[in-house]
Design an enzyme around this catalytic site. Structure first.
Site, PDB file in Angstrom:
ATOM      1  CE  LYS A 124      -9.644   3.620   7.497  1.00  0.00           C
ATOM      2  NZ  LYS A 124     -10.162   2.286   7.150  1.00  0.00           N
ATOM      3  NE  ARG A 163      -2.177  -2.715  -4.328  1.00  0.00           N
ATOM      4  CZ  ARG A 163      -2.261  -2.887  -3.003  1.00  0.00           C
ATOM      5  NH1 ARG A 163      -2.156  -1.854  -2.202  1.00  0.00           N
ATOM      6  NH2 ARG A 163      -2.459  -4.082  -2.493  1.00  0.00           N
ATOM      7  CG  ASP A 189      -5.648  -3.264  -2.219  1.00  0.00           C
ATOM      8  OD1 ASP A 189      -5.275  -2.949  -1.068  1.00  0.00           O
ATOM      9  OD2 ASP A 189      -5.918  -4.427  -2.547  1.00  0.00           O
ATOM     10  CG  ASP A 200      -8.292   0.131   9.933  1.00  0.00           C
ATOM     11  OD1 ASP A 200      -8.901   0.211  11.004  1.00  0.00           O
ATOM     12  OD2 ASP A 200      -8.858  -0.234   8.896  1.00  0.00           O
ATOM     13  N   GLY A 250       0.773  -1.239   0.000  1.00  0.00           N
ATOM     14  CA  GLY A 250       0.000   0.000   0.000  1.00  0.00           C
ATOM     15  C   GLY A 250       0.804   1.288   0.000  1.00  0.00           C
ATOM     16  CB  VAL A 255      -9.968   5.600   2.098  1.00  0.00           C
ATOM     17  CG1 VAL A 255     -10.895   6.506   2.891  1.00  0.00           C
ATOM     18  CG2 VAL A 255      -8.774   5.186   2.955  1.00  0.00           C
ATOM     19  CD  GLU A 274       1.421   0.647   6.625  1.00  0.00           C
ATOM     20  OE1 GLU A 274       1.628   0.698   5.394  1.00  0.00           O
ATOM     21  OE2 GLU A 274       1.180  -0.404   7.235  1.00  0.00           O
ATOM     22  CG  ASP A 275      -1.075   1.944   3.241  1.00  0.00           C
ATOM     23  OD1 ASP A 275      -0.848   1.618   4.424  1.00  0.00           O
ATOM     24  OD2 ASP A 275      -1.586   1.162   2.421  1.00  0.00           O
TER      25      ASP A 275
END
Ligand code: IMP
Length: 181
Positions: free
Chosen positions: A135, A169, A163, A107, A49, A157, A103-104
């Site tokens: 988040k 992506r 993805d 969560d 990601g 998202v 990191e993307d």
């Protein structure tokens, strides 16, 4: 930005436009420069990601640095399984290096919490996190990225590397799940 898009069975609407992402990434690069310009830090990009974010962030970092790539499998479909498997591909010694994990999205934070423990055992000189999205409502562990782009609601998202079962992506902006047409 364009309208609602469909990926597999879900619909997504525009959420964070490409220009806003670019601005946040540039800002993060400047902030990282203040702390790391004389430290030749090692960025660790968490695949898959973070590949788009890392590519832009590295180019926003106007100082000597290096990058390595790892894979951690912990997520399937549109909700976290909380299951973390092995780290693949970390082939650079971390001892005494200044390490920044890229990191993307955070969560539940379970993936990173596990990974950070493993990295700490390798005795880096310092260890910090650069994350595009957080988040806060979904967090299950105490992780506070030193560098982050946007706090977002607890919704799924996609885009800019993120993805939904393989799709999206390549979208240049971030899209959020919607029931609208
Ligand atoms: P965590 O362990 O729950 O923090 O999940 C981390 C990983 O789950 C991220 O690196 C993403 O790959 C994936 N993930 C979490 N939320 C989303 C999302 O909203 N869209 C796409 N992937 C997500």
């Amino acid at each position: 930005m364009s309208k609602v898009i469909q990926a597999h069975d879900l619909k997504f609407k525009p959420f964070i436009e490409a220009a806003a992402i670019a601005e946040a990434v540039q800002k993060m690069g400047s902030a990282l420069k203040v702390e790391y310009q004389d430290k030749n830090p090692l960025f660790i990009c968490v695949l898959n990601g973070a590949f788009v974010f890392a590519a832009d962030l590295l180019r926003a970092c106007d100082f000597p640095c290096e990058v390595a790539f790892v894979r951690l499998a912990s997520y399937q479909g549109s909700s976290s399984t909380g299951k973390v498997t092995t780290i693949f591909g970390l082939d650079v010694p971390l001892k005494n290096r200044h390490v920044i994990v890229v990191e993307d999205i955070v969560d539940s934070g379970l993936t990173l919490s596990h990974f950070l423990k493993e990295l700490t055992a390798l005795q880096p000189a310092s260890l910090k996190l650069a994350v595009l999205l957080i988040k806060p409502e979904a967090l299950q562990v105490d992780i506070r990225p030193e560098y982050f782009g946007f706090e977002i609601p607890n919704e799924f998202v996609v885009g800019y590397g993120l993805d939904y079962d393989g799709l999206c992506r390549n979208l240049p902006a971030i899209y959020i799940k919607t029931d609208e047409n």
